[in-house]
Design a protein around this motif. Sequence first.
Motif, PDB file in Angstrom:
ATOM      1  N   SER A   3     -27.592 -13.874  17.540  1.00 53.63           N
ATOM      2  CA  SER A   3     -26.241 -13.489  17.950  1.00 53.63           C
ATOM      3  C   SER A   3     -25.655 -14.593  18.828  1.00 53.63           C
ATOM      4  O   SER A   3     -26.243 -14.975  19.840  1.00 53.63           O
ATOM      5  N   PHE A   4     -24.479 -15.088  18.429  1.00 53.29           N
ATOM      6  CA  PHE A   4     -23.768 -16.097  19.213  1.00 53.29           C
ATOM      7  C   PHE A   4     -22.531 -15.508  19.890  1.00 53.29           C
ATOM      8  O   PHE A   4     -21.818 -16.231  20.598  1.00 53.29           O
ATOM      9  N   ASP A   5     -22.255 -14.237  19.663  1.00 53.98           N
ATOM     10  CA  ASP A   5     -21.019 -13.620  20.140  1.00 53.98           C
ATOM     11  C   ASP A   5     -21.198 -12.811  21.416  1.00 53.98           C
ATOM     12  O   ASP A   5     -20.228 -12.630  22.161  1.00 53.98           O
ATOM     13  N   ASP A   6     -22.409 -12.298  21.679  1.00 53.86           N
ATOM     14  CA  ASP A   6     -22.600 -11.450  22.850  1.00 53.86           C
ATOM     15  C   ASP A   6     -22.435 -12.221  24.151  1.00 53.86           C
ATOM     16  O   ASP A   6     -22.019 -11.657  25.172  1.00 53.86           O
ATOM     17  N   ASP A   7     -22.789 -13.509  24.158  1.00 54.60           N
ATOM     18  CA  ASP A   7     -22.691 -14.327  25.363  1.00 54.60           C
ATOM     19  C   ASP A   7     -22.320 -15.742  24.937  1.00 54.60           C
ATOM     20  O   ASP A   7     -23.014 -16.362  24.127  1.00 54.60           O
ATOM     21  N   ASP A   8     -21.221 -16.255  25.485  1.00 60.60           N
ATOM     22  CA  ASP A   8     -20.744 -17.586  25.098  1.00 60.60           C
ATOM     23  C   ASP A   8     -21.668 -18.694  25.579  1.00 60.60           C
ATOM     24  O   ASP A   8     -21.568 -19.829  25.096  1.00 60.60           O
ATOM     25  N   GLU A   9     -22.556 -18.402  26.537  1.00 62.19           N
ATOM     26  CA  GLU A   9     -23.448 -19.410  27.089  1.00 62.19           C
ATOM     27  C   GLU A   9     -24.891 -19.195  26.659  1.00 62.19           C
ATOM     28  O   GLU A   9     -25.808 -19.799  27.227  1.00 62.19           O
ATOM     29  N   ASP A  10     -25.116 -18.351  25.665  1.00 66.21           N
ATOM     30  CA  ASP A  10     -26.488 -17.998  25.312  1.00 66.21           C
ATOM     31  C   ASP A  10     -26.606 -17.808  23.797  1.00 66.21           C
ATOM     32  O   ASP A  10     -25.607 -17.629  23.092  1.00 66.21           O
ATOM     33  N   ILE A  11     -27.832 -17.871  23.317  1.00 66.30           N
ATOM     34  CA  ILE A  11     -28.167 -17.490  21.944  1.00 66.30           C
ATOM     35  C   ILE A  11     -29.201 -16.387  22.048  1.00 66.30           C
ATOM     36  O   ILE A  11     -30.238 -16.562  22.695  1.00 66.30           O
ATOM     37  N   GLN A  12     -28.936 -15.252  21.418  1.00 68.76           N
ATOM     38  CA  GLN A  12     -29.784 -14.082  21.607  1.00 68.76           C
ATOM     39  C   GLN A  12     -30.265 -13.540  20.273  1.00 68.76           C
ATOM     40  O   GLN A  12     -29.588 -13.668  19.242  1.00 68.76           O
ATOM     41  N   LEU A  13     -31.439 -12.919  20.321  1.00 69.07           N
ATOM     42  CA  LEU A  13     -31.893 -12.108  19.196  1.00 69.07           C
ATOM     43  C   LEU A  13     -31.203 -10.761  19.268  1.00 69.07           C
ATOM     44  O   LEU A  13     -31.009 -10.207  20.354  1.00 69.07           O
ATOM     45  N   ARG A  14     -30.829 -10.246  18.131  1.00 63.30           N
ATOM     46  CA  ARG A  14     -30.168  -8.942  18.142  1.00 63.30           C
ATOM     47  C   ARG A  14     -31.180  -7.874  18.528  1.00 63.30           C
ATOM     48  O   ARG A  14     -32.270  -7.782  17.965  1.00 63.30           O
ATOM     49  N   ASP A  15     -30.804  -7.077  19.529  1.00 65.27           N
ATOM     50  CA  ASP A  15     -31.671  -6.015  20.027  1.00 65.27           C
ATOM     51  C   ASP A  15     -31.542  -4.812  19.109  1.00 65.27           C
ATOM     52  O   ASP A  15     -30.643  -3.992  19.244  1.00 65.27           O
ATOM     53  N   GLU A  16     -32.454  -4.717  18.145  1.00 61.68           N
ATOM     54  CA  GLU A  16     -32.373  -3.634  17.167  1.00 61.68           C
ATOM     55  C   GLU A  16     -32.619  -2.267  17.807  1.00 61.68           C
ATOM     56  O   GLU A  16     -32.137  -1.247  17.330  1.00 61.68           O
ATOM     57  N   SER A  17     -33.363  -2.242  18.913  1.00 62.30           N
ATOM     58  CA  SER A  17     -33.690  -0.955  19.533  1.00 62.30           C
ATOM     59  C   SER A  17     -32.470  -0.292  20.142  1.00 62.30           C
ATOM     60  O   SER A  17     -32.425   0.923  20.298  1.00 62.30           O
ATOM     61  N   ASN A  18     -31.454  -1.079  20.526  1.00 65.83           N
ATOM     62  CA  ASN A  18     -30.268  -0.512  21.158  1.00 65.83           C
ATOM     63  C   ASN A  18     -29.047  -0.509  20.243  1.00 65.83           C
ATOM     64  O   ASN A  18     -27.954  -0.220  20.683  1.00 65.83           O
ATOM     65  N   SER A  19     -29.236  -0.865  18.977  1.00 65.88           N
ATOM     66  CA  SER A  19     -28.099  -0.881  18.064  1.00 65.88           C
ATOM     67  C   SER A  19     -27.616   0.542  17.818  1.00 65.88           C
ATOM     68  O   SER A  19     -28.383   1.443  17.501  1.00 65.88           O
ATOM     69  N   GLY A  20     -26.344   0.748  18.002  1.00 63.15           N
ATOM     70  CA  GLY A  20     -25.769   2.068  17.797  1.00 63.15           C
ATOM     71  C   GLY A  20     -25.858   2.988  18.999  1.00 63.15           C
ATOM     72  O   GLY A  20     -25.322   4.086  18.977  1.00 63.15           O
ATOM     73  N   VAL A  21     -26.526   2.558  20.079  1.00 68.22           N
ATOM     74  CA  VAL A  21     -26.635   3.386  21.280  1.00 68.22           C
ATOM     75  C   VAL A  21     -25.447   3.090  22.179  1.00 68.22           C
ATOM     76  O   VAL A  21     -25.217   1.942  22.568  1.00 68.22           O
ATOM     77  N   THR A  22     -24.678   4.093  22.495  1.00 66.46           N
ATOM     78  CA  THR A  22     -23.467   3.896  23.299  1.00 66.46           C
ATOM     79  C   THR A  22     -23.677   4.256  24.754  1.00 66.46           C
ATOM     80  O   THR A  22     -22.981   3.758  25.617  1.00 66.46           O
TER      81      THR A  22
END
Length: 480
Positions: free
Chosen positions: A138-157
């Motif tokens: 993921s390059f969109d969650d943080d403009d200064e970071d590169i992250q793996l998508r956290d599948e465990s929290n996907s869809g959790v609001t």
Amino acid sequence: MSLGYSSKKANTTIGQYGNGFKTSTMRLGADAIVFSRAIRASKATQSVGLLSYTFLRKTGQDDVIVPMIDFDVSGHWVEPIIYGSREDWYSNLKTILEWSPFASKEELLLQFDDIGPHGTKIIIYNLWLNDEGIYELSFDDDDEDIQLRDESNSGVTKLYKRTVELHSHISYRMRHSLRAYASMLYLRKFNNFKIMLRGKPVQQFNIADELKHSKVVTYKPQLAAASKEVVVETTIGFIKEAPTLGVCGFNVYHKNRLIRPFWKVTSDGSSKGNGVVGVLEANFIEPAHDKQDFERSSLFVRLELRLKQMIMDYWKSHCHLVGHQPPRSSQQNAQMVHPVQPPRGPAGNAQTHLSVYQHNIGHPSNIQEVHRDQSIGGLPANVQQNLRNVPPGFEATLTEATFEEDLVLGSVSIDQLCEENIQLFMRCEEHAQKESELKQTIEELEKQLEDAKMKCAQLAMHLEAKKREKALKQQTPKVT
């Protein structure tokens, strides 16, 4: 530039198994192109290499083919460096231009402008997608970071407050954030280079600097007899969020590089050690090939046991400082157990019906029958009930040792048994090490004895020869 092997065989050099280029790039994306510039013996060179899974798959290659081209930039003009034939060089250039994002040789050479006189640039493209058809990174969650998508929290609001606090801690973020991981990758501060991520420098972070009630514990691993003595210093303490967060474990480094982050050495079901974190550098054990763990060896097992003991000792003396209830001693646990009242009245008769296992447990001569319907004075009611509930055909036997065993188990916790087990194991390891050293000393002494015997035999032979020579001289008549 070469690719695909490492000529370094000693474990004292960096890159003994390579630098992980092929493994890491192919995990992130299907294709990678490398630009490298070097100056050796006043000769400046530039190299371009292509490692492309797309090229290999679509052209049906059976072997891994890596097209590479080299340039000599020592003079005023960029000249090709030809190792084979000129046709091979231009064939490699054509393959690189066809399967890379660059359309001409000039565009390739422009990539060296920001490298400097010496350095390497790696561009990974055609990044992998997940099952949902979106990038794994993921390059969109943080403009200064590169992250793996956290599948465990996907869809959790909605997340609980404690979950939010846990997810903001470095121990959790480093599993998804490249910036967080890179900040802890090296133990000591480095001054000769810097890590830039998306145009921003990575600030180094050592969690030992933020520990509360920290202390330094020394550990001397038992190495081979001929090895130099090693002293390992471990900084241990509570994280600043304790006792709210139960993050715990040891950050274990090898030659300044992080190998095992937040290594939990305590039992999963135990609350002891929650919030306790340690940092150490273990250069006496070897890391695994992928640098994500250590090789399982006797030194590794002993280190794990020592860290368990270390965290238990620290917990006993410091847990009350962050609001935890200090563990009770064995004497306090024993006082909580209701003592068994001595038998009164018919107790003398009860002793004739109780099976007393003394030193020879299980011998028929020591076993006496217990009548199920007879009340046994001095025993708790639940014990009498258990005696009466024994199924027919089984002999109900109680022993004095049984009562003593119940009292002991009631006063000793599982953690105490684990601690004693660790101490016994460490003592066993110490004795085994001493035995090995003694055997080695005996072998050396036996070797010295054999050498002494050989020298003695040689001296005896030499002395005997001298005697014979002297006797021969005395028997020979003088010529006048």
